[in-house]
Design an enzyme around this catalytic site. Structure first.
Site, PDB file in Angstrom:
ATOM      1  N   GLY A 168      -1.963 103.533  77.595  1.00 40.66           N
ATOM      2  CA  GLY A 168      -1.656 102.489  78.577  1.00 40.66           C
ATOM      3  C   GLY A 168      -0.176 102.158  78.626  1.00 40.66           C
ATOM      4  O   GLY A 168       0.399 101.978  79.715  1.00 40.66           O
ATOM      5  N   CYS A 169       0.453 102.074  77.481  1.00 38.33           N
ATOM      6  CA  CYS A 169       1.881 101.732  77.416  1.00 38.33           C
ATOM      7  C   CYS A 169       2.736 102.856  78.007  1.00 38.33           C
ATOM      8  O   CYS A 169       3.752 102.602  78.657  1.00 38.33           O
ATOM      9  CB  CYS A 169       2.292 101.472  75.972  1.00 38.33           C
ATOM     10  SG  CYS A 169       1.412 100.069  75.235  1.00 38.33           S
ATOM     11  N   THR A 170       2.311 104.087  77.767  1.00 36.91           N
ATOM     12  CA  THR A 170       3.039 105.231  78.319  1.00 36.91           C
ATOM     13  C   THR A 170       2.977 105.213  79.845  1.00 36.91           C
ATOM     14  O   THR A 170       4.002 105.385  80.524  1.00 36.91           O
ATOM     15  CB  THR A 170       2.448 106.549  77.788  1.00 36.91           C
ATOM     16  OG1 THR A 170       2.589 106.598  76.370  1.00 36.91           O
ATOM     17  CG2 THR A 170       3.152 107.744  78.405  1.00 36.91           C
TER      18      THR A 170
END
Length: 226
Positions: free
Chosen positions: A116-118
């Site tokens: 998700g952060c990527t």
């Protein structure tokens, strides 16, 4: 019987204390012992209460010290953005003052190189030129080390600066650090959040518990309208 013998036998002291006096003395001794025990118990209770009061005061002081000085989960739109100065990828330092007179987006993500952060970081990178055209700078923030941020940037060709807040000071001030739950387990961690700061240095908009899909585009739209 001699005079000396008669004198001795007529003296009550020669027979020891009278029965009544012995009873009174015994009662006095018991009363004294009881009073001493009562005083000791009272002193122990007072000491225990004092210790408990000190412990409560210490606990309250620690809890107060643990709270961020400003901002936090209640960071309101219109409030002055909390100041910060932290290292970023590449080893340089970034502060809020560096963006005085400009709009600024801060997106807080849980951990570098997670799915998700990527995706979120890639989406903000994809729109970096559009943000620049809207007079808006973008910074990513997490508790990862500078080395981890460098790896994250290089691995995904990210074009937005990545701030390292390992002490959680900025995260707490902006309300991005708090209790989370995963599979029924509660723990403290980074709450995916985004804050848009206006050119006047005040919070224009706050997004909490962000859903990544389409989020960067929504933030861009808000920046353009500011």
């Amino acid at each position: 019987m001699s005079k000396e013998s008669r004198k001795k036998s007529s003296n009550p002291a020669s027979y020891g204390a009278a029965p009544g006096n012995r009873v009174a003395a015994a009662a006095k001794k018991v009363a004294k012992k009881t009073a001493s025990q009562t005083t000791t118990k009272s002193a122990k209770k007072t000491t225990a209460k004092t210790a408990m009061a000190k412990a409560a005061t210490t606990k309250a002081s620690v809890a107060k010290a643990a709270k961020p000085a400003s901002g936090g989960a209640g960071l309101a739109e219109g409030a002055k953005a909390p100041a910060f100065k932290l290292p970023r990828d590449g080893g340089a330092t970034v502060s809020l003052a560096d963006f005085a007179g400009r709009k600024l987006v801060l997106f807080f993500y849980p951990k570098a190189n997670t799915p998700g952060c990527t995706k979120e970081a890639i989406d903000f990178t994809r729109l970096s030129k559009d943000f620049a055209a809207a007079g808006t700078a973008v910074l990513g923030v997490s508790a990862d080390s500078v080395k981890a941020q460098d790896n994250f940037r290089d691995k995904h060709d990210l074009a937005v600066p990545l701030i390292s807040d390992e002490t959680h000071g900025m995260l707490e001030a902006y309300g991005a650090w708090g209790e989370k739950s995963l599979y029924g387990r509660k723990f403290l961690g980074i709450i995916r959040s985004t804050v848009l700061i206006g050119a006047d240095g005040r919070v224009a908009k706050v997004w909490r518990n962000v859903k990544v899909d389409g989020h960067a585009d929504a933030v861009l739209a808000a920046a353009r309208g500011l």
